[in-house]
Design a protein around this motif. Structure first.
Motif, PDB file in Angstrom:
ATOM      1  N   THR A 153       0.816  -1.224   0.000  1.00 37.84           N
ATOM      2  CA  THR A 153       0.000   0.000   0.000  1.00 37.84           C
ATOM      3  C   THR A 153       0.846   1.270   0.000  1.00 37.84           C
ATOM      4  O   THR A 153       0.297   2.356  -0.156  1.00 37.84           O
ATOM      5  N   LEU A 154       2.145   1.163   0.172  1.00 36.77           N
ATOM      6  CA  LEU A 154       3.004   2.344   0.258  1.00 36.77           C
ATOM      7  C   LEU A 154       3.375   2.933  -1.101  1.00 36.77           C
ATOM      8  O   LEU A 154       4.001   3.986  -1.164  1.00 36.77           O
ATOM      9  N   HIS A 155       2.992   2.286  -2.163  1.00 42.66           N
ATOM     10  CA  HIS A 155       3.328   2.765  -3.505  1.00 42.66           C
ATOM     11  C   HIS A 155       2.273   3.741  -3.997  1.00 42.66           C
ATOM     12  O   HIS A 155       1.085   3.561  -3.751  1.00 42.66           O
ATOM     13  N   PRO A 156       2.703   4.766  -4.748  1.00 43.53           N
ATOM     14  CA  PRO A 156       1.773   5.814  -5.179  1.00 43.53           C
ATOM     15  C   PRO A 156       0.958   5.471  -6.424  1.00 43.53           C
ATOM     16  O   PRO A 156       0.066   6.221  -6.795  1.00 43.53           O
ATOM     17  N   ALA A 157       1.240   4.366  -7.072  1.00 39.82           N
ATOM     18  CA  ALA A 157       0.569   4.027  -8.329  1.00 39.82           C
ATOM     19  C   ALA A 157      -0.685   3.192  -8.062  1.00 39.82           C
ATOM     20  O   ALA A 157      -0.905   2.698  -6.960  1.00 39.82           O
ATOM     21  N   ALA A 158      -1.499   3.039  -9.097  1.00 40.01           N
ATOM     22  CA  ALA A 158      -2.700   2.197  -9.017  1.00 40.01           C
ATOM     23  C   ALA A 158      -2.292   0.768  -8.696  1.00 40.01           C
ATOM     24  O   ALA A 158      -1.222   0.298  -9.104  1.00 40.01           O
ATOM     25  N   SER A 159      -3.141   0.068  -7.977  1.00 41.88           N
ATOM     26  CA  SER A 159      -2.779  -1.261  -7.469  1.00 41.88           C
ATOM     27  C   SER A 159      -2.370  -2.226  -8.577  1.00 41.88           C
ATOM     28  O   SER A 159      -1.429  -2.989  -8.408  1.00 41.88           O
ATOM     29  N   GLY A 160      -3.037  -2.218  -9.695  1.00 40.81           N
ATOM     30  CA  GLY A 160      -2.677  -3.125 -10.779  1.00 40.81           C
ATOM     31  C   GLY A 160      -1.271  -2.896 -11.298  1.00 40.81           C
ATOM     32  O   GLY A 160      -0.534  -3.843 -11.590  1.00 40.81           O
ATOM     33  N   ARG A 161      -0.871  -1.641 -11.394  1.00 45.67           N
ATOM     34  CA  ARG A 161       0.493  -1.330 -11.823  1.00 45.67           C
ATOM     35  C   ARG A 161       1.507  -1.764 -10.775  1.00 45.67           C
ATOM     36  O   ARG A 161       2.579  -2.259 -11.100  1.00 45.67           O
ATOM     37  N   VAL A 162       1.153  -1.542  -9.514  1.00 45.00           N
ATOM     38  CA  VAL A 162       2.048  -1.963  -8.431  1.00 45.00           C
ATOM     39  C   VAL A 162       2.230  -3.472  -8.475  1.00 45.00           C
ATOM     40  O   VAL A 162       3.352  -3.975  -8.397  1.00 45.00           O
ATOM     41  N   TYR A 163       1.141  -4.231  -8.618  1.00 49.04           N
ATOM     42  CA  TYR A 163       1.234  -5.693  -8.646  1.00 49.04           C
ATOM     43  C   TYR A 163       2.041  -6.170  -9.848  1.00 49.04           C
ATOM     44  O   TYR A 163       2.836  -7.108  -9.739  1.00 49.04           O
ATOM     45  N   ALA A 164       1.840  -5.530 -10.995  1.00 45.74           N
ATOM     46  CA  ALA A 164       2.570  -5.930 -12.204  1.00 45.74           C
ATOM     47  C   ALA A 164       4.074  -5.688 -12.039  1.00 45.74           C
ATOM     48  O   ALA A 164       4.883  -6.559 -12.353  1.00 45.74           O
ATOM     49  N   MET A 218      13.290  -8.006 -14.069  1.00 43.01           N
ATOM     50  CA  MET A 218      13.651  -6.707 -13.502  1.00 43.01           C
ATOM     51  C   MET A 218      13.523  -5.590 -14.539  1.00 43.01           C
ATOM     52  O   MET A 218      13.100  -4.477 -14.206  1.00 43.01           O
ATOM     53  N   CYS A 219      13.862  -5.883 -15.770  1.00 41.45           N
ATOM     54  CA  CYS A 219      13.685  -4.878 -16.832  1.00 41.45           C
ATOM     55  C   CYS A 219      12.205  -4.540 -16.992  1.00 41.45           C
ATOM     56  O   CYS A 219      11.851  -3.366 -17.160  1.00 41.45           O
ATOM     57  N   GLY A 220      11.359  -5.545 -16.928  1.00 45.74           N
ATOM     58  CA  GLY A 220       9.920  -5.302 -16.991  1.00 45.74           C
ATOM     59  C   GLY A 220       9.453  -4.410 -15.860  1.00 45.74           C
ATOM     60  O   GLY A 220       8.672  -3.471 -16.057  1.00 45.74           O
ATOM     61  N   MET A 221       9.940  -4.673 -14.657  1.00 43.47           N
ATOM     62  CA  MET A 221       9.573  -3.848 -13.509  1.00 43.47           C
ATOM     63  C   MET A 221      10.023  -2.413 -13.726  1.00 43.47           C
ATOM     64  O   MET A 221       9.264  -1.472 -13.510  1.00 43.47           O
ATOM     65  N   LEU A 222      11.256  -2.228 -14.177  1.00 44.43           N
ATOM     66  CA  LEU A 222      11.787  -0.879 -14.374  1.00 44.43           C
ATOM     67  C   LEU A 222      10.997  -0.116 -15.435  1.00 44.43           C
ATOM     68  O   LEU A 222      10.741   1.085 -15.283  1.00 44.43           O
ATOM     69  N   ILE A 223      10.588  -0.788 -16.488  1.00 47.86           N
ATOM     70  CA  ILE A 223       9.790  -0.147 -17.533  1.00 47.86           C
ATOM     71  C   ILE A 223       8.439   0.292 -16.977  1.00 47.86           C
ATOM     72  O   ILE A 223       7.992   1.424 -17.209  1.00 47.86           O
ATOM     73  N   ILE A 224       7.789  -0.580 -16.228  1.00 53.83           N
ATOM     74  CA  ILE A 224       6.477  -0.238 -15.653  1.00 53.83           C
ATOM     75  C   ILE A 224       6.597   0.925 -14.682  1.00 53.83           C
ATOM     76  O   ILE A 224       5.827   1.891 -14.747  1.00 53.83           O
ATOM     77  N   VAL A 225       7.579   0.885 -13.792  1.00 53.80           N
ATOM     78  CA  VAL A 225       7.744   1.946 -12.803  1.00 53.80           C
ATOM     79  C   VAL A 225       8.119   3.264 -13.471  1.00 53.80           C
ATOM     80  O   VAL A 225       7.656   4.328 -13.068  1.00 53.80           O
ATOM     81  N   ALA A 226       8.936   3.212 -14.517  1.00 52.74           N
ATOM     82  CA  ALA A 226       9.316   4.435 -15.235  1.00 52.74           C
ATOM     83  C   ALA A 226       8.090   5.123 -15.833  1.00 52.74           C
ATOM     84  O   ALA A 226       8.069   6.336 -15.977  1.00 52.74           O
ATOM     85  N   GLY A 227       7.067   4.354 -16.127  1.00 51.46           N
ATOM     86  CA  GLY A 227       5.842   4.909 -16.708  1.00 51.46           C
ATOM     87  C   GLY A 227       4.842   5.422 -15.690  1.00 51.46           C
ATOM     88  O   GLY A 227       3.838   6.047 -16.067  1.00 51.46           O
ATOM     89  N   TRP A 228       5.089   5.218 -14.396  1.00 54.13           N
ATOM     90  CA  TRP A 228       4.176   5.738 -13.374  1.00 54.13           C
ATOM     91  C   TRP A 228       4.111   7.255 -13.510  1.00 54.13           C
ATOM     92  O   TRP A 228       5.130   7.911 -13.644  1.00 54.13           O
ATOM     93  N   GLY A 229       2.943   7.781 -13.485  1.00 55.46           N
ATOM     94  CA  GLY A 229       2.783   9.224 -13.605  1.00 55.46           C
ATOM     95  C   GLY A 229       2.721   9.715 -15.039  1.00 55.46           C
ATOM     96  O   GLY A 229       2.426  10.865 -15.292  1.00 55.46           O
ATOM     97  N   ARG A 230       3.001   8.858 -15.988  1.00 53.89           N
ATOM     98  CA  ARG A 230       2.942   9.234 -17.397  1.00 53.89           C
ATOM     99  C   ARG A 230       1.682   8.711 -18.063  1.00 53.89           C
ATOM    100  O   ARG A 230       1.398   9.034 -19.198  1.00 53.89           O
ATOM    101  N   ALA A 231       0.992   7.830 -17.365  1.00 54.11           N
ATOM    102  CA  ALA A 231      -0.204   7.204 -17.972  1.00 54.11           C
ATOM    103  C   ALA A 231      -1.413   8.107 -17.858  1.00 54.11           C
ATOM    104  O   ALA A 231      -1.532   8.954 -17.039  1.00 54.11           O
TER     105      ALA A 231
END
Length: 108
Positions: free
Chosen positions: A50-61, A95-108
């Motif tokens: 719950t400490l992450h600022p993104a939507a739950s689905g993005r956090v889980y992914a 890990m590359c997948g995680m970094l790509i998803i996190v880099a997109g937080w706030g851009r969606a």
């Protein structure tokens, strides 16, 4: 990015511990008292998510990529299994997948 990654690793460790302790009890005949720290670890796992600022689905992914890497480290350190080149390659891809998803937080 580093803070998020470290938070994901802490989250994954809590999840793995929370699942490993009951496994020890059921498969290896360890004490059922292990269920208490397991429950605590799983509660901490949920709270950490719950400490992450993104939507739950993005956090889980994104978390899934770190979980894969953490589980492989657990396999090596705790279970004593030597990791193959394919294990390492899979961890890097995850890990590359995680970094790509996190880099997109706030851009969606």
């Amino acid at each position: 990015m580093l803070k998020t990654t470290l938070l994901f690793f802490a989250t994954a460790l809590c999840e793995i511990i929370g699942c490993f302790l009951p496994w020890l009890w059921l498969k290896r005949g360890a004490t059922p008292l292990l269920l208490m720290p397991a429950a605590l670890a799983l509660a901490l796992f949920v709270w950490l998510l719950t400490l992450h600022p993104a939507a739950s689905g993005r956090v889980y992914a994104a978390y899934g990529g770190v979980y894969v890497c953490t589980a492989l480290i657990w396999l090596r350190v705790v279970d004593g299994v030597k990791l193959s080149l394919y294990d390492w390659l899979g961890a890097v891809v995850a890990m590359c997948g995680m970094l790509i998803i996190v880099a997109g937080w706030g851009r969606a």
